[in-house]
Write a protein that holds these residues in place. Structure first.
Motif, mmCIF file in Angstrom:
data_model
loop_
_atom_site.group_PDB
_atom_site.id
_atom_site.type_symbol
_atom_site.label_atom_id
_atom_site.label_comp_id
_atom_site.label_asym_id
_atom_site.label_seq_id
_atom_site.Cartn_x
_atom_site.Cartn_y
_atom_site.Cartn_z
ATOM 1 N N LEU A 75 72.903 3.384 72.564
ATOM 2 C CA LEU A 75 72.240 3.214 72.167
ATOM 3 C C LEU A 75 71.719 2.134 72.013
ATOM 4 N N ARG A 76 71.504 1.553 72.984
ATOM 5 C CA ARG A 76 70.984 0.267 73.394
ATOM 6 C C ARG A 76 69.263 -0.598 72.900
ATOM 7 N N LEU A 77 69.527 -1.586 72.403
ATOM 8 C CA LEU A 77 68.293 -2.359 71.686
ATOM 9 C C LEU A 77 67.203 -2.576 73.282
ATOM 10 N N SER A 78 68.098 -2.446 74.183
ATOM 11 C CA SER A 78 66.943 -2.745 75.594
ATOM 12 C C SER A 78 66.108 -0.984 75.551
ATOM 13 N N THR A 79 67.189 0.200 75.874
ATOM 14 C CA THR A 79 66.765 0.973 75.819
ATOM 15 C C THR A 79 65.856 1.204 75.003
ATOM 16 N N ARG A 81 63.576 -0.641 73.121
ATOM 17 C CA ARG A 81 62.472 -1.532 73.817
ATOM 18 C C ARG A 81 61.713 -0.542 74.835
ATOM 19 N N ARG A 82 62.277 -0.228 75.938
ATOM 20 C CA ARG A 82 61.317 0.560 77.113
ATOM 21 C C ARG A 82 61.302 1.954 76.281
ATOM 22 N N ILE A 83 61.443 2.556 75.557
ATOM 23 C CA ILE A 83 61.504 3.183 74.830
ATOM 24 C C ILE A 83 59.420 3.618 74.227
ATOM 25 N N PHE A 84 60.032 2.101 72.779
ATOM 26 C CA PHE A 84 58.787 2.305 72.106
ATOM 27 C C PHE A 84 57.819 1.782 73.251
ATOM 28 N N THR A 85 58.064 1.149 74.324
ATOM 29 C CA THR A 85 56.752 0.744 74.445
ATOM 30 C C THR A 85 56.557 1.998 75.427
ATOM 31 N N ALA A 86 57.003 2.893 76.147
ATOM 32 C CA ALA A 86 56.918 3.954 76.980
ATOM 33 C C ALA A 86 55.498 4.783 75.930
ATOM 34 N N LEU A 87 56.181 5.048 74.628
ATOM 35 C CA LEU A 87 55.424 5.641 73.653
ATOM 36 C C LEU A 87 53.981 5.106 72.601
ATOM 37 N N ILE A 95 66.742 -9.050 61.505
ATOM 38 C CA ILE A 95 68.557 -8.683 60.599
ATOM 39 C C ILE A 95 68.519 -10.421 59.578
ATOM 40 N N GLY A 96 68.784 -9.443 58.527
ATOM 41 C CA GLY A 96 68.724 -10.150 57.374
ATOM 42 C C GLY A 96 67.763 -11.230 56.664
ATOM 43 N N ASP A 97 67.755 -12.628 57.121
ATOM 44 C CA ASP A 97 67.380 -14.039 56.710
ATOM 45 C C ASP A 97 66.493 -14.464 58.017
ATOM 46 N N MET A 98 66.374 -13.523 58.734
ATOM 47 C CA MET A 98 65.625 -13.804 60.297
ATOM 48 C C MET A 98 63.995 -14.166 60.006
ATOM 49 N N GLN A 99 63.624 -14.536 61.365
ATOM 50 C CA GLN A 99 62.133 -13.928 61.252
ATOM 51 C C GLN A 99 62.167 -12.463 62.237
ATOM 52 N N PRO A 100 61.442 -11.804 61.759
ATOM 53 C CA PRO A 100 60.994 -10.249 62.702
ATOM 54 C C PRO A 100 61.353 -10.558 63.853
ATOM 55 N N ILE A 101 61.474 -10.385 64.854
ATOM 56 C CA ILE A 101 61.660 -9.599 66.326
ATOM 57 C C ILE A 101 60.696 -8.879 66.692
ATOM 58 N N PRO A 102 59.511 -9.542 67.959
ATOM 59 C CA PRO A 102 59.407 -8.092 68.375
ATOM 60 C C PRO A 102 60.025 -7.345 69.085
ATOM 61 N N LEU A 103 59.916 -6.288 69.618
ATOM 62 C CA LEU A 103 60.390 -5.095 69.794
ATOM 63 C C LEU A 103 60.247 -4.984 71.406
ATOM 64 N N CYS A 104 58.744 -5.294 71.350
ATOM 65 C CA CYS A 104 57.993 -4.300 72.490
ATOM 66 C C CYS A 104 56.711 -5.052 71.164
#
Length: 104
Positions: A75-79, A81-87, A95-104
């Motif tokens: 399972l890849r993050l790009s996949t 993203r496509r699944i979450f968008t489709a649903l 990840i850690g101290d990083m700001q949240p990254i929107p996947l979709c």
């Protein structure tokens, strides 16, 4: 440079806890069942009354690929993203101290 082997989630669980059916593995599976990404995808798909084939059509993959995703393999993050968008699922990854990254 030596080529590094990449293991699937199932392979790592087999190596560290033993194969399905062993007491250690069964206990682990029971504890994390609700947190597995593949299972969450399957539940979201089923909640929308979609078949694996229908979800596959939405993201441009075969039904067998959706089956393997729901089992947590390759399972890849790009996949994701496509699944979450489709649903229609909004997701932020942090990840850690990083700001949240929107996947979709």
């Amino acid at each position: 440079m030596e080529k590094m082997k990449v293991y699937s989630q199932e392979e790592m669980l087999d190596r560290t806890l033993g194969p399905k059916g062993t007491p250690e593995r069964d206990e682990y599976d029971a504890q994390v069942k609700d947190y597995l990404v593949g299972l969450a995808i399957r539940r979201a798909r089923e909640a929308q009354n979609l078949t694996q084939e229908q979800l596959g059509e939405r993201i441009g993959v075969q039904r067998a690929r959706i089956s393997s995703i729901e089992k947590g393999t390759n399972l890849r993050l790009s996949t994701l993203r496509r699944i979450f968008t489709a649903l229609g699922i909004e997701v932020n990854l942090s990840i850690g101290d990083m700001q949240p990254i929107p996947l979709c």
